[in-house]
Write a protein that holds these residues in place. Structure first.
Motif, PDB file in Angstrom:
ATOM      1  N   ASP A  20     -47.729   4.035  -1.213  1.00  0.00           N
ATOM      2  CA  ASP A  20     -46.468   4.724  -0.966  1.00  0.00           C
ATOM      3  C   ASP A  20     -46.490   5.454   0.375  1.00  0.00           C
ATOM      4  O   ASP A  20     -47.530   5.984   0.790  1.00  0.00           O
ATOM      5  N   LEU A  21     -45.334   5.498   1.009  1.00  0.00           N
ATOM      6  CA  LEU A  21     -45.142   6.395   2.136  1.00  0.00           C
ATOM      7  C   LEU A  21     -44.980   7.813   1.604  1.00  0.00           C
ATOM      8  O   LEU A  21     -44.389   8.024   0.538  1.00  0.00           O
ATOM      9  N   SER A  22     -45.486   8.785   2.326  1.00  0.00           N
ATOM     10  CA  SER A  22     -45.344  10.166   1.877  1.00  0.00           C
ATOM     11  C   SER A  22     -43.886  10.605   1.895  1.00  0.00           C
ATOM     12  O   SER A  22     -43.450  11.411   1.066  1.00  0.00           O
ATOM     13  N   THR A  23     -43.107  10.024   2.827  1.00  0.00           N
ATOM     14  CA  THR A  23     -41.677  10.317   2.918  1.00  0.00           C
ATOM     15  C   THR A  23     -40.920   9.002   3.054  1.00  0.00           C
ATOM     16  O   THR A  23     -41.236   8.197   3.935  1.00  0.00           O
ATOM     17  N   PRO A  24     -39.929   8.744   2.196  1.00  0.00           N
ATOM     18  CA  PRO A  24     -39.156   7.505   2.303  1.00  0.00           C
ATOM     19  C   PRO A  24     -38.511   7.371   3.683  1.00  0.00           C
ATOM     20  O   PRO A  24     -38.141   8.366   4.308  1.00  0.00           O
ATOM     21  N   MET A  25     -38.388   6.124   4.164  1.00  0.00           N
ATOM     22  CA  MET A  25     -37.826   5.876   5.486  1.00  0.00           C
ATOM     23  C   MET A  25     -36.686   4.874   5.409  1.00  0.00           C
ATOM     24  O   MET A  25     -36.679   3.984   4.547  1.00  0.00           O
ATOM     25  N   GLU A  26     -35.747   5.016   6.325  1.00  0.00           N
ATOM     26  CA  GLU A  26     -34.706   3.998   6.465  1.00  0.00           C
ATOM     27  C   GLU A  26     -35.371   2.680   6.870  1.00  0.00           C
ATOM     28  O   GLU A  26     -36.339   2.681   7.647  1.00  0.00           O
ATOM     29  N   PRO A  27     -34.881   1.561   6.357  1.00  0.00           N
ATOM     30  CA  PRO A  27     -35.550   0.272   6.620  1.00  0.00           C
ATOM     31  C   PRO A  27     -35.803  -0.032   8.090  1.00  0.00           C
ATOM     32  O   PRO A  27     -36.913  -0.414   8.471  1.00  0.00           O
ATOM     33  N   ALA A  65     -33.608 -10.005   4.514  1.00  0.00           N
ATOM     34  CA  ALA A  65     -32.592  -8.946   4.551  1.00  0.00           C
ATOM     35  C   ALA A  65     -33.191  -7.599   4.152  1.00  0.00           C
ATOM     36  O   ALA A  65     -34.039  -7.513   3.249  1.00  0.00           O
ATOM     37  N   LEU A  66     -32.751  -6.573   4.833  1.00  0.00           N
ATOM     38  CA  LEU A  66     -33.249  -5.230   4.543  1.00  0.00           C
ATOM     39  C   LEU A  66     -32.546  -4.662   3.319  1.00  0.00           C
ATOM     40  O   LEU A  66     -31.376  -4.961   3.056  1.00  0.00           O
ATOM     41  N   PRO A  67     -33.236  -3.832   2.553  1.00  0.00           N
ATOM     42  CA  PRO A  67     -32.649  -3.291   1.321  1.00  0.00           C
ATOM     43  C   PRO A  67     -31.604  -2.216   1.633  1.00  0.00           C
ATOM     44  O   PRO A  67     -31.639  -1.585   2.704  1.00  0.00           O
ATOM     45  N   PRO A  68     -30.684  -1.962   0.702  1.00  0.00           N
ATOM     46  CA  PRO A  68     -29.654  -0.935   0.917  1.00  0.00           C
ATOM     47  C   PRO A  68     -30.154   0.465   0.560  1.00  0.00           C
ATOM     48  O   PRO A  68     -29.357   1.370   0.315  1.00  0.00           O
ATOM     49  N   ARG A  69     -31.452   0.635   0.517  1.00  0.00           N
ATOM     50  CA  ARG A  69     -32.050   1.918   0.133  1.00  0.00           C
ATOM     51  C   ARG A  69     -33.210   2.207   1.078  1.00  0.00           C
ATOM     52  O   ARG A  69     -33.665   1.346   1.826  1.00  0.00           O
ATOM     53  N   LYS A  70     -33.717   3.415   1.010  1.00  0.00           N
ATOM     54  CA  LYS A  70     -34.876   3.771   1.809  1.00  0.00           C
ATOM     55  C   LYS A  70     -36.126   3.081   1.273  1.00  0.00           C
ATOM     56  O   LYS A  70     -36.217   2.744   0.094  1.00  0.00           O
ATOM     57  N   ILE A  71     -37.081   2.905   2.171  1.00  0.00           N
ATOM     58  CA  ILE A  71     -38.338   2.239   1.815  1.00  0.00           C
ATOM     59  C   ILE A  71     -39.408   3.282   1.535  1.00  0.00           C
ATOM     60  O   ILE A  71     -39.606   4.212   2.324  1.00  0.00           O
ATOM     61  N   GLN A  72     -40.102   3.114   0.393  1.00  0.00           N
ATOM     62  CA  GLN A  72     -41.219   4.009   0.093  1.00  0.00           C
ATOM     63  C   GLN A  72     -42.429   3.255  -0.445  1.00  0.00           C
ATOM     64  O   GLN A  72     -43.549   3.469   0.002  1.00  0.00           O
ATOM     65  N   LYS A  73     -42.232   2.352  -1.403  1.00  0.00           N
ATOM     66  CA  LYS A  73     -43.349   1.615  -2.004  1.00  0.00           C
ATOM     67  C   LYS A  73     -43.558   0.318  -1.224  1.00  0.00           C
ATOM     68  O   LYS A  73     -42.633  -0.488  -1.094  1.00  0.00           O
ATOM     69  N   GLN A 106     -34.641  -9.120  -4.133  1.00  0.00           N
ATOM     70  CA  GLN A 106     -35.419  -8.155  -4.908  1.00  0.00           C
ATOM     71  C   GLN A 106     -36.396  -7.348  -4.051  1.00  0.00           C
ATOM     72  O   GLN A 106     -36.893  -6.304  -4.478  1.00  0.00           O
ATOM     73  N   ILE A 107     -36.690  -7.863  -2.867  1.00  0.00           N
ATOM     74  CA  ILE A 107     -37.702  -7.252  -2.015  1.00  0.00           C
ATOM     75  C   ILE A 107     -37.470  -7.733  -0.582  1.00  0.00           C
ATOM     76  O   ILE A 107     -36.843  -8.784  -0.382  1.00  0.00           O
ATOM     77  N   THR A 108     -37.939  -6.986   0.386  1.00  0.00           N
ATOM     78  CA  THR A 108     -37.921  -7.447   1.777  1.00  0.00           C
ATOM     79  C   THR A 108     -39.299  -7.996   2.130  1.00  0.00           C
ATOM     80  O   THR A 108     -40.314  -7.346   1.862  1.00  0.00           O
ATOM     81  N   ILE A 109     -39.329  -9.195   2.685  1.00  0.00           N
ATOM     82  CA  ILE A 109     -40.577  -9.782   3.165  1.00  0.00           C
ATOM     83  C   ILE A 109     -40.658  -9.546   4.668  1.00  0.00           C
ATOM     84  O   ILE A 109     -39.710  -9.825   5.405  1.00  0.00           O
ATOM     85  N   ALA A 110     -41.804  -9.027   5.118  1.00  0.00           N
ATOM     86  CA  ALA A 110     -42.035  -8.820   6.551  1.00  0.00           C
ATOM     87  C   ALA A 110     -43.276  -9.599   6.962  1.00  0.00           C
ATOM     88  O   ALA A 110     -44.393  -9.263   6.566  1.00  0.00           O
TER      89      ALA A 110
END
Length: 368
Positions: free
Chosen positions: A249-256, A276-284, A323-327
């Motif tokens: 996990d990130l300590s603080t969620p971030m915009e994609p 495609a990037l998710p419509p929510r912040k990234i943390q996990k 369901q997830i963003t692949i990078a």
């Protein structure tokens, strides 16, 4: 130079960290060329072993190359110099340079390649994404009560009884052992031809399967009995310390987009291919250095917002399915910092010969 430091001393140390038994079935980790009894003159650490890397070792006075990727993945029938693999092997042998690979066994330990990626991008609460089964054994043995402490202490020191960050783990129960020594025995407790009853402790411990021989030798040396009673059983349990990929996990969620920019910076990337990037912040975040698309279902199941890996094929990107963003950050780029990881581990142990970070660029791909 300390003449006692040989190639086998370095490889043994590396294999305590990343046992060869943890490599995948297709892999070829371990000593590829060279003699284990050769005295170390210097070590060159690289991601890939190529002709240029061998030349760098020659120029640097190093007679051992430690690479992440094996130069040989499968058997060869001829050494004629017809391709870069054969030319590299020939050049190394001609100049008495040993080549050692530490590949998927290093991928699969919890302090290995994927831990390095997690550290680079600042993850915490990290754990193995796909733990391996069939890598643990259970030892059951019976010890006279007054000797239980010293025998269990010896077994702990040999590597038994560790579960995650908990050491010296065992289950112990009291009972009575019975035996009748025959004329051919030399019993430590009891007398020949007399039935003997002894208060004993039944001890059960889990240990990594590759330590079986070491544990048995330790048990027999530490136990007072002439004949030691024990059972060893393989376990189907998943080993939380061994397996493929990691998640944290990130300590603080971030915009994609902010996270992708941060990822480019922390991993020194030229480009990121992503879905495609998710419509929510990234943390996990799930990661797998090298070719990790096979872990995509595990990353989705674990609830990761993004899966960082390499070598994702066109049609595999569709499997993200919203369901997830692949990078995909590139194979070389995902593993290049493994050189630092290996270097840091070696420097903690060895100080009597040069350990050199390879300057040869081995990335076979370029970007414009």
């Amino acid at each position: 130079m300390d003449a006692s430091i040989k190639i086998k001393d370095v490889t043994r140390y590396l294999e305590e960290w990343a046992p060869l038994s943890y490599q995948e079935s297709y892999d070829n980790s371990g000593l590829i060329t060279g003699d284990l009894s050769t005295v170390i003159q210097g070590v060159l650490v690289t991601l890939d072993c190529t002709e240029d890397v061998v030349q760098e070792a020659i120029a640097s006075g190093c007679n051992l190359i430690i690479a992440h990727h094996p130069i040989l993945f499968r058997g060869i029938k001829k050494l004629t110099g017809s391709n870069y693999v054969e030319r590299t092997i020939i050049k190394a042998i001609k100049h008495d340079i040993a080549i050692y690979a530490i590949h998927t066994n290093l991928d699969n330990v919890h302090t290995g390649v994927n831990k390095k990626i997690c550290d680079k991008i600042g993850l915490h609460n990290i754990r193995i994404l796909s733990p391996k089964p069939d890598t643990l054994n259970k030892l059951i043995t019976f010890i006279p009560t007054e000797y239980a402490g010293q025998v269990t202490a010896a077994l702990y020191a040999a590597g038994a009884g560790q579960i995650g960050e908990y050491k010296n783990c065992s289950f112990q129960s009291e009972g009575v052992g019975t035996f009748l020594p025959t004329e051919a025995t030399d019993p430590y407790i009891g007398e020949r031809n007399k039935q003997t009853l002894v208060n004993e402790i039944r001890v059960e411990m889990i240990f990594p399967a590759h330590l079986k021989k070491k544990l048995l030798n330790t048990l027999k040396e530490a136990h007072p009995y002439e004949e030691v009673a024990y059972y060893i059983s393989p376990l189907l349990n998943e080993n939380q310390e061994v397996g493929t990929g990691m998640i944290g996990d990130l300590s603080t969620p971030m915009e994609p987009l902010d996270f992708l920019r941060s990822l480019k910076n922390s991993m020194d990337l030229t480009v990121i291919r992503h879905t495609a990037l998710p419509p929510r912040k990234i943390q996990k975040i799930a990661v797998c250095g090298g070719s990790g698309s096979f872990l995509l279902p595990k990353a989705i199941q674990a609830g990761a917002d993004i899966f960082i890996t390499a070598d994702v094929k066109y049609h595999e990107f569709f499997d993200a399915d919203g369901q997830i963003t692949i990078a995909d950050i590139g194979h070389y780029e995902s593993e290049v910092f493994t050189k630092e990881l290996i270097m840091d581990v070696l420097m903690k142990k060895f100080h009597t010969f040069a350990i050199i970070f390879s300057k040869t660029q081995t990335n076979p791909t370029s970007y414009i």
